[in-house]
Design an enzyme around this catalytic site. Structure first.
Site, mmCIF file in Angstrom:
data_model
loop_
_atom_site.group_PDB
_atom_site.id
_atom_site.type_symbol
_atom_site.label_atom_id
_atom_site.label_comp_id
_atom_site.label_asym_id
_atom_site.label_seq_id
_atom_site.Cartn_x
_atom_site.Cartn_y
_atom_site.Cartn_z
ATOM 1 N N GLU A 1 0.836 -1.215 0.000
ATOM 2 C CA GLU A 1 0.000 0.000 0.000
ATOM 3 C C GLU A 1 0.865 1.256 0.000
ATOM 4 O O GLU A 1 1.805 1.373 0.794
ATOM 5 C CB GLU A 1 -0.920 -0.002 1.234
ATOM 6 C CG GLU A 1 -1.925 1.139 1.199
ATOM 7 C CD GLU A 1 -2.907 1.112 2.361
ATOM 8 O OE1 GLU A 1 -3.008 0.090 3.063
ATOM 9 O OE2 GLU A 1 -3.574 2.148 2.564
ATOM 10 N N LYS B 1 -7.241 -0.557 11.297
ATOM 11 C CA LYS B 1 -6.711 -1.007 9.997
ATOM 12 C C LYS B 1 -5.404 -0.272 9.710
ATOM 13 O O LYS B 1 -4.411 -0.869 9.275
ATOM 14 C CB LYS B 1 -7.740 -0.739 8.898
ATOM 15 C CG LYS B 1 -7.319 -1.209 7.518
ATOM 16 C CD LYS B 1 -6.543 -0.155 6.747
ATOM 17 C CE LYS B 1 -6.148 -0.661 5.375
ATOM 18 N NZ LYS B 1 -5.094 0.153 4.743
ATOM 19 N N ASP C 1 3.026 -14.753 11.322
ATOM 20 C CA ASP C 1 1.684 -15.065 10.830
ATOM 21 C C ASP C 1 0.769 -13.857 11.047
ATOM 22 O O ASP C 1 0.271 -13.641 12.153
ATOM 23 C CB ASP C 1 1.189 -16.303 11.597
ATOM 24 C CG ASP C 1 -0.209 -16.723 11.203
ATOM 25 O OD1 ASP C 1 -0.915 -15.942 10.551
ATOM 26 O OD2 ASP C 1 -0.597 -17.848 11.568
ATOM 27 N N HIS D 1 -1.199 10.758 0.915
ATOM 28 C CA HIS D 1 -1.481 9.416 0.403
ATOM 29 C C HIS D 1 -1.503 9.437 -1.126
ATOM 30 O O HIS D 1 -0.905 8.591 -1.786
ATOM 31 C CB HIS D 1 -2.820 8.935 0.957
ATOM 32 C CG HIS D 1 -3.128 7.515 0.619
ATOM 33 N ND1 HIS D 1 -2.403 6.469 1.132
ATOM 34 C CD2 HIS D 1 -4.065 6.975 -0.175
ATOM 35 C CE1 HIS D 1 -2.890 5.339 0.655
ATOM 36 N NE2 HIS D 1 -3.902 5.619 -0.148
HETATM 37 P P1 HMG Z 1 5.603 14.959 3.543
HETATM 38 O O1 HMG Z 1 5.658 15.918 4.660
HETATM 39 O O2 HMG Z 1 5.048 15.425 2.228
HETATM 40 O O3 HMG Z 1 7.002 14.297 3.320
HETATM 41 O O4 HMG Z 1 4.776 13.721 4.055
HETATM 42 P P2 HMG Z 1 8.366 14.960 2.907
HETATM 43 O O5 HMG Z 1 8.514 14.747 1.425
HETATM 44 O O6 HMG Z 1 8.487 16.326 3.466
HETATM 45 O O7 HMG Z 1 9.398 14.001 3.684
HETATM 46 C C1 HMG Z 1 9.495 14.013 5.095
HETATM 47 C C2 HMG Z 1 9.843 12.622 5.577
HETATM 48 O O8 HMG Z 1 8.679 11.762 5.416
HETATM 49 C C3 HMG Z 1 10.947 11.935 4.827
HETATM 50 O O9 HMG Z 1 12.167 12.279 5.340
HETATM 51 C C4 HMG Z 1 10.635 10.486 5.102
HETATM 52 O O10 HMG Z 1 10.985 10.132 6.417
HETATM 53 C C5 HMG Z 1 9.127 10.467 4.974
HETATM 54 P P3 HMG Z 1 13.539 12.065 4.433
HETATM 55 O O11 HMG Z 1 13.621 10.636 4.046
HETATM 56 O O12 HMG Z 1 13.326 12.947 3.230
HETATM 57 O O13 HMG Z 1 14.633 12.485 5.333
HETATM 58 N N1 HMG Z 1 8.769 10.314 3.561
HETATM 59 C C6 HMG Z 1 9.075 9.253 2.794
HETATM 60 N N2 HMG Z 1 9.713 8.097 3.069
HETATM 61 C C7 HMG Z 1 9.845 7.212 2.055
HETATM 62 N N3 HMG Z 1 9.371 7.429 0.813
HETATM 63 C C8 HMG Z 1 8.714 8.533 0.521
HETATM 64 C C9 HMG Z 1 8.548 9.507 1.519
HETATM 65 N N4 HMG Z 1 7.954 10.703 1.548
HETATM 66 C C10 HMG Z 1 8.102 11.176 2.792
HETATM 67 N N5 HMG Z 1 8.230 8.702 -0.716
HETATM 68 C C11 HMG Z 1 3.683 11.640 4.016
HETATM 69 C C12 HMG Z 1 4.330 12.731 3.192
HETATM 70 C C13 HMG Z 1 3.002 10.648 3.084
HETATM 71 C C14 HMG Z 1 4.750 10.927 4.820
HETATM 72 C C15 HMG Z 1 2.663 12.305 5.001
HETATM 73 O O14 HMG Z 1 1.746 13.048 4.249
HETATM 74 C C16 HMG Z 1 1.932 11.311 5.835
HETATM 75 O O15 HMG Z 1 2.429 10.765 6.791
HETATM 76 N N6 HMG Z 1 0.648 11.072 5.526
HETATM 77 C C17 HMG Z 1 -0.104 10.050 6.133
HETATM 78 C C18 HMG Z 1 -0.151 8.907 5.202
HETATM 79 C C19 HMG Z 1 -0.609 7.648 5.890
HETATM 80 O O16 HMG Z 1 -0.944 7.587 7.042
HETATM 81 N N7 HMG Z 1 -0.628 6.587 5.119
HETATM 82 C C20 HMG Z 1 -0.959 5.301 5.615
HETATM 83 C C21 HMG Z 1 -1.881 4.617 4.665
HETATM 84 S S1 HMG Z 1 -3.473 5.285 4.739
HETATM 85 C C22 HMG Z 1 -4.081 4.551 6.173
HETATM 86 O O17 HMG Z 1 -3.383 4.242 7.055
HETATM 87 C C23 HMG Z 1 -5.531 4.278 6.280
HETATM 88 C C24 HMG Z 1 -6.216 5.293 7.137
HETATM 89 O O18 HMG Z 1 -7.552 5.261 6.752
HETATM 90 C C25 HMG Z 1 -6.067 4.978 8.602
HETATM 91 C C26 HMG Z 1 -6.896 5.904 9.438
HETATM 92 O O19 HMG Z 1 -7.938 6.400 8.975
HETATM 93 O O20 HMG Z 1 -6.515 6.080 10.616
HETATM 94 C C27 HMG Z 1 -5.697 6.662 6.849
#
Ligand code: HMG
Length: 442
Positions: free
Chosen positions: A85, A277, A293, A390
């Site tokens: 994901e 989730k 598992d 996301h």
């Molecule tokens: P950002 O601020 O745009 O990131 O966040 P950035 O480009 O400024 O980078 C900052 C740091 O974030 C990076 O540091 C990395 O640590 C990490 P650096 O490596 O540059 O020193 N990072 C990454 N690491 C690896 N690959 C990448 C990357 N981009 C940033 N491409 C971010 C962007 C997506 C991290 C932020 O917007 C975020 O945390 N959003 C939340 C996303 C999330 O929770 N996704 C999980 C799946 S959705 C989910 O869980 C279901 C849900 O329904 C659960 C719920 O409702 O509770 C949401």
């Protein structure tokens, strides 16, 4: 309608592929070649993969990555993750960085008890069974020693056997509820072996000849994947003001919104399901990377989340005395020996990345992964919303789906920096880009 096949399991791997290709893909040789193209080039490795399961045709690839910069109990770690994901690894990494200068993550093992059950029907003398149970228990323990001797030597083994009267739910229904310490193994095989031995012994000890009136009818002997006493806690904490401005939201307001978001998941099962989730996005990724598992781990966590009669959040948050505290209590049974841990080459690497942890340390990493994931999701949800980050990550998936070229991908990454990503906006952007190219004669 497709025809039944008898003896599929006995065919060779190539015959199995041919049968599938002929019957489901009209003999398309490209499909056959595609399946074969995912075989490992080293046939010794491939044979090993084949044997993890049955009727194996090929390998199904999943991304393997790491989330770096995790400060956990004052040590730095990278956490290996296997997940398909978008944004999960990024989110975890972002949480790791966020907490790095705030003391990092803290963990504690609460208990490591595992449970197995022998379910049986006994229509003999219930009272006598209960009265004589301590002597029966001693004989069961003694009779099973030959199976537990190695585990005993490691400091584990069977720690208790209880007789549970379930007759209020089902006539004559009893259980042997057996408690185990399985050290660094997840323990399911060991537990099931011991339980089956106890079940056989129970029939020998309790029957008409020994004065109990009847012999127990053993229904089944099996580990319970619900391990509320195999529990780890992970937490983060800092002064509220040290949270800083989060995505433009002042610390105080962010903390209150964050706590309310957790509270909503505590009281509303619809929200709790999504919330948990997200937590398992992190945990499952570590569980798979370490060869454990994930079905057992998830089933356990969801049962625990519903233990009070209403499905609820696995994480909690408090704001007291100017301090922000966010934690998870996570029941799970994992192993760092046995199973895939020694067999899958990348599982071995995952464990090495984690410093060859024992089972308790792995429990801690899983709890941290769940907490970090949840922190990232709630941080986004309560400030800028989930779609921004996301969809930024999901953009590449959409572009691949739309067969974008490398040049188009590069263009899109810049184009969407200040725009909303969706399947439609990406498709429209690509159409415009492609028709502009045609007009320009490029
Ligand atoms: P950002 O601020 O745009 O990131 O966040 P950035 O480009 O400024 O980078 C900052 C740091 O974030 C990076 O540091 C990395 O640590 C990490 P650096 O490596 O540059 O020193 N990072 C990454 N690491 C690896 N690959 C990448 C990357 N981009 C940033 N491409 C971010 C962007 C997506 C991290 C932020 O917007 C975020 O945390 N959003 C939340 C996303 C999330 O929770 N996704 C999980 C799946 S959705 C989910 O869980 C279901 C849900 O329904 C659960 C719920 O409702 O509770 C949401």
């Amino acid at each position: 309608m497709k025809k039944e096949i008898k003896g599929y399991s006995k065919l060779s791997k190539m015959q199995k592929i041919d049968w599938l290709t002929d019957n489901y893909f009209n003999g398309n040789q490209e499909v056959k070649a595609e399946l074969i193209s995912f075989w490992h080039e080293d046939l010794t490795v491939q044979n090993r993969f084949d044997e993890f399961s049955e009727n194996t045709l090929t390998n199904f690839y999943m991304p393997f990555g790491i989330a770096p910069n995790f400060l956990i109990d004052d040590e730095m770690y990278c956490i290996p993750m296997v997940i398909e994901e978008s944004s999960v690894v990024a989110a975890m990494s972002k949480s790791a960085k966020f907490w790095l200068d705030k003391g990092g993550f803290h963990t504690a093992i609460i208990d490591t008890k595992k449970i197995g059950q022998v379910h049986f029907i006994f229509s003999g003398d219930h009272l006598k069974l209960q009265e004589h149970f301590s002597s029966i228990k001693a004989q069961l323990l003694e009779g099973g020693k030959y199976l537990t001797v190695n585990m005993d030597a490691r400091g584990g083994g069977v720690t208790d056997i209880e007789l549970i009267d379930m007759t209020a739910h089902e006539p004559d229904y009893f259980q042997l509820k057996v408690s185990f310490e399985t050290c660094d193994s997840m323990g399911a095989n060991f537990i099931n072996t011991v339980l089956e031995e106890y079940a056989n012994s129970l029939k020998e000890l309790v029957n008409a000849d020994t004065g109990f009136g009847d012999t127990p009818l053993i229904i089944m002997s099996i580990v319970s994947n619900y391990t509320p006493d195999c529990m780890v806690r992970a937490w983060v904490t800092c002064k509220i003001e040290d949270l800083g401005e989060v995505n433009g939201v002042p610390a105080e307001i962010f903390a209150k919104k964050f706590k309310t978001a957790v509270r909503i998941a505590e009281v509303d099962p619809h929200r709790a399901t999504t919330h948990n989730k997200g937590i398992y996005n992190g945990i499952d990724a570590v569980i798979i990377a370490t060869g454990n598992d994930f079905r057992a781990v998830e089933a356990c966590g969801h049962t625990y989340a519903a233990r009070n009669g209403r499905y609820s959040s696995l994480t909690h948050c408090s704001l007291e005395d100017g301090m922000f505290k966010f934690w998870i209590d996570l029941p799970l049974a994992v192993g760092t020996v046995g199973g895939l841990t020694q067999l899958h080459p990348l599982v071995k690497r995952s464990l090495q990345i984690l410093g060859n942890p024992d089972a308790q340390q792995l429990m801690k990493f899983c709890a941290v992964a769940g907490l970090a994931q949840n922190f990232a999701a709630l941080r986004a949800l309560t400030t800028v919303g989930i779609q921004q980050g996301h969809m930024k990550m999901h953009l590449l998936n959409i572009l691949n789906h739309l067969n974008a070229s490398e040049e188009e991908k590069t263009f899109a990454l810049t184009y969407f920096k200040d725009k909303v990503v969706s399947f439609t906006t990406t498709r429209v952007m690509l159409e415009q880009l492609r028709s502009a190219k045609v007009k320009d004669g490029r």
